[in-house]
Design a protein around this motif. Structure first.
Motif, mmCIF file in Angstrom:
data_model
loop_
_atom_site.group_PDB
_atom_site.id
_atom_site.type_symbol
_atom_site.label_atom_id
_atom_site.label_comp_id
_atom_site.label_asym_id
_atom_site.label_seq_id
_atom_site.Cartn_x
_atom_site.Cartn_y
_atom_site.Cartn_z
ATOM 1 N N THR A 46 -20.460 8.289 -39.763
ATOM 2 C CA THR A 46 -19.828 7.056 -40.318
ATOM 3 C C THR A 46 -18.482 6.788 -39.815
ATOM 4 O OG1 THR A 46 -20.878 7.355 -42.471
ATOM 5 C CG2 THR A 46 -19.284 5.780 -42.385
ATOM 6 N N MET A 47 -18.733 6.040 -38.488
ATOM 7 C CA MET A 47 -17.481 5.642 -37.787
ATOM 8 C C MET A 47 -17.459 4.090 -37.472
ATOM 9 S SD MET A 47 -17.497 8.916 -35.320
ATOM 10 C CE MET A 47 -15.584 8.710 -34.790
ATOM 11 N N PRO A 48 -17.212 3.181 -38.316
ATOM 12 C CA PRO A 48 -17.223 1.917 -38.054
ATOM 13 C C PRO A 48 -16.352 1.287 -37.004
ATOM 14 C CG PRO A 48 -16.405 2.374 -40.190
ATOM 15 C CD PRO A 48 -17.055 3.722 -39.535
ATOM 16 N N ASN A 49 -14.989 2.075 -37.022
ATOM 17 C CA ASN A 49 -14.069 1.589 -35.799
ATOM 18 C C ASN A 49 -14.551 1.802 -34.441
ATOM 19 O OD1 ASN A 49 -11.914 0.276 -37.718
ATOM 20 N ND2 ASN A 49 -11.905 2.453 -38.555
ATOM 21 N N LEU A 50 -15.111 3.035 -34.400
ATOM 22 C CA LEU A 50 -15.793 3.364 -33.269
ATOM 23 C C LEU A 50 -17.094 2.584 -32.815
ATOM 24 C CD1 LEU A 50 -15.628 5.137 -30.652
ATOM 25 C CD2 LEU A 50 -17.310 6.738 -31.900
ATOM 26 N N ASN A 51 -17.692 2.157 -33.587
ATOM 27 C CA ASN A 51 -19.022 1.537 -33.590
ATOM 28 C C ASN A 51 -18.502 -0.107 -32.996
ATOM 29 O OD1 ASN A 51 -20.605 3.218 -33.924
ATOM 30 N ND2 ASN A 51 -21.065 2.727 -35.946
ATOM 31 N N LYS A 52 -17.228 -0.600 -33.739
ATOM 32 C CA LYS A 52 -16.674 -1.817 -33.138
ATOM 33 C C LYS A 52 -16.060 -1.550 -31.867
ATOM 34 C CE LYS A 52 -15.676 -3.600 -37.643
ATOM 35 N NZ LYS A 52 -14.505 -3.726 -38.812
ATOM 36 N N ASP A 201 -12.225 8.287 -37.304
ATOM 37 C CA ASP A 201 -12.470 6.893 -37.244
ATOM 38 C C ASP A 201 -11.354 6.106 -37.823
ATOM 39 O OD1 ASP A 201 -14.568 4.960 -36.449
ATOM 40 O OD2 ASP A 201 -13.960 4.381 -38.454
ATOM 41 N N ALA A 202 -10.957 6.795 -38.801
ATOM 42 C CA ALA A 202 -9.648 5.907 -39.364
ATOM 43 C C ALA A 202 -8.346 5.993 -38.675
ATOM 44 C CB ALA A 202 -9.288 6.488 -40.778
ATOM 45 N N LYS A 203 -8.455 7.055 -37.632
ATOM 46 C CA LYS A 203 -7.161 6.938 -36.660
ATOM 47 C C LYS A 203 -7.201 6.130 -35.620
ATOM 48 C CE LYS A 203 -6.206 11.756 -37.973
ATOM 49 N NZ LYS A 203 -6.553 13.190 -37.641
ATOM 50 N N ILE A 204 -8.744 6.012 -35.237
ATOM 51 C CA ILE A 204 -9.063 4.812 -34.301
ATOM 52 C C ILE A 204 -8.807 3.622 -34.840
ATOM 53 C CG2 ILE A 204 -10.945 3.730 -33.015
ATOM 54 C CD1 ILE A 204 -12.517 6.533 -32.954
ATOM 55 N N GLY A 205 -8.975 3.090 -36.228
ATOM 56 C CA GLY A 205 -8.631 2.123 -36.621
ATOM 57 C C GLY A 205 -7.040 1.783 -36.786
ATOM 58 N N GLN A 206 -6.576 2.805 -37.302
ATOM 59 C CA GLN A 206 -4.777 2.711 -37.123
ATOM 60 C C GLN A 206 -4.436 2.012 -35.694
ATOM 61 O OE1 GLN A 206 -4.147 6.749 -38.787
ATOM 62 N NE2 GLN A 206 -2.201 5.524 -39.178
ATOM 63 N N LEU A 207 -5.003 2.692 -34.663
ATOM 64 C CA LEU A 207 -4.365 2.503 -33.261
ATOM 65 C C LEU A 207 -4.998 0.996 -32.871
ATOM 66 C CD1 LEU A 207 -5.266 5.844 -31.643
ATOM 67 C CD2 LEU A 207 -2.968 4.864 -32.006
ATOM 68 N N ILE A 208 -5.842 0.590 -33.207
ATOM 69 C CA ILE A 208 -6.564 -0.804 -32.942
ATOM 70 C C ILE A 208 -5.670 -1.765 -33.678
ATOM 71 C CG2 ILE A 208 -8.466 -2.306 -33.253
ATOM 72 C CD1 ILE A 208 -10.495 0.153 -32.777
ATOM 73 N N ASP A 209 -5.615 -1.644 -35.215
ATOM 74 C CA ASP A 209 -4.572 -2.459 -35.941
ATOM 75 C C ASP A 209 -3.509 -2.565 -35.243
ATOM 76 O OD1 ASP A 209 -6.916 -2.896 -37.432
ATOM 77 O OD2 ASP A 209 -6.199 -1.566 -39.087
ATOM 78 N N ALA A 210 -2.863 -1.357 -34.640
ATOM 79 C CA ALA A 210 -1.315 -1.688 -34.131
ATOM 80 C C ALA A 210 -1.234 -2.355 -33.081
ATOM 81 C CB ALA A 210 -0.941 -0.063 -33.863
#
Length: 297
Positions: A46-52, A201-210
């Motif tokens: 379950t990796m929605p940020n990686l999928n995006k 995946d949450a870490k990927i999301g943090q970086l994309i959001d930053a």
């Protein structure tokens, strides 16, 4: 007629170089490396940020490590644009080359993307932020503006976000140790491993959001990969679960929702970064840019 001919030549040249112009819009390149992230796991995770990130860019789940499929040898190959018999780092925990390097820079080791940037774009700023201390032996620290090592992934993420917010760094390599720790202590392809991938995946999301919050989305290329996968509690072997790694790139000039069919070796990562930044590559490098991930050039 002569004037028309010249105009046609100009238009052809402009069209052929459209992709290069798009790539050169990238003022920042961020390489994110997740230790022990095997491609086999991603379709089941379950990796929605990686999928995006994949949907917004180009990707392959069949990029390959060099052998052995373990850490130092592959991080070195990724950053140095060549395989172990060229750069000399051949083992999981190599601190110095076990094979005589084909060449060394003035910084004392085989040329990496960091020395290429320092020598060819002296004003460019670079950063390496890493969790596993072994990375420190594989980079030319004297050629890098910011070298940050912490065992805390949270502190490393915070430092990376600080670098993003400042907006001064041309190239940053961020190394994170998970999910490798879970893979070794509990096992690959286990419920615990997939649970850890949710944290990844949450870490990927943090970086994309930053990047978005800093207003850098339109001029930043993100490249995400790994050093190896794993089987049971180990790695280093020849199975596809160990040698297949993800390779994902997103940003200006990159094809959208595009699966790359070409063979990608981990040393192509360094070559792709060099190409994006317009650098000349050493003759000793064997990597080649993954041009299929970009729009026409």
């Amino acid at each position: 007629m002569k004037r028309l001919f010249i105009v046609c030549l100009f238009l052809i040249f402009a069209f052929q170089n459209e992709g290069i112009t798009q790539v050169n819009k990238a003022k920042h390149v961020i390489l994110i490396g997740f230790d022990g992230l095997g491609s086999y796991a991603i379709p089941k995770a379950t990796m929605p940020n990686l999928n995006k990130l994949m949907e917004s860019g180009s990707y392959s789940m069949e990029a390959r490590t060099v052998l052995p499929s373990s850490s130092a040898v592959n991080w070195a190959s990724m950053l140095m644009g060549a395989g172990p018999t060229a750069h000399g780092f051949t083992e999981w925990g190599s601190k110095t080359p076990e094979i005589l390097s084909h060449e060394v820079t003035k910084y004392g080791i085989f040329p990496s993307i960091f020395s290429l940037i320092r020598d060819q774009i002296p004003i460019a700023k670079t950063a390496v932020i890493f969790t596993w201390e072994g990375i420190g032996y594989l980079v030319e620290q004297e050629a890098i503006d910011l070298v940050h090592n912490s065992e805390s992934e949270e502190l490393n993420i915070a430092k990376a976000i600080e670098v993003i917010n400042k907006g001064e760094t041309t190239f940053m390599f961020l190394h994170l140790s998970e999910p490798d720790g879970v893979g070794h202590n509990i096992g690959h392809d286990t419920p615990e491993y997939y649970k850890e991938l949710e944290t990844v995946d949450a870490k990927i999301g943090q970086l994309i959001d930053a990047i978005s919050a800093a207003g850098k989305t339109d001029d930043t290329i993100i490249l995400l990969s790994s050093d190896h996968g794993g089987v049971n509690k180990g790695h280093g072997g020849k199975s596809l679960d160990e040698i297949y790694i993800p390779w994902v790139i997103s940003g200006p000039g990159v094809k959208v929702n595009h699966e790359i069919k070409d063979l990608i070796m981990t040393y192509d990562t360094g070559a792709t970064i060099a190409w994006i930044l317009g650098l000349d590559m050493p003759k000793s490098w064997r990597g080649k840019p993954v041009e299929d991930s970009f729009n026409s050039f």
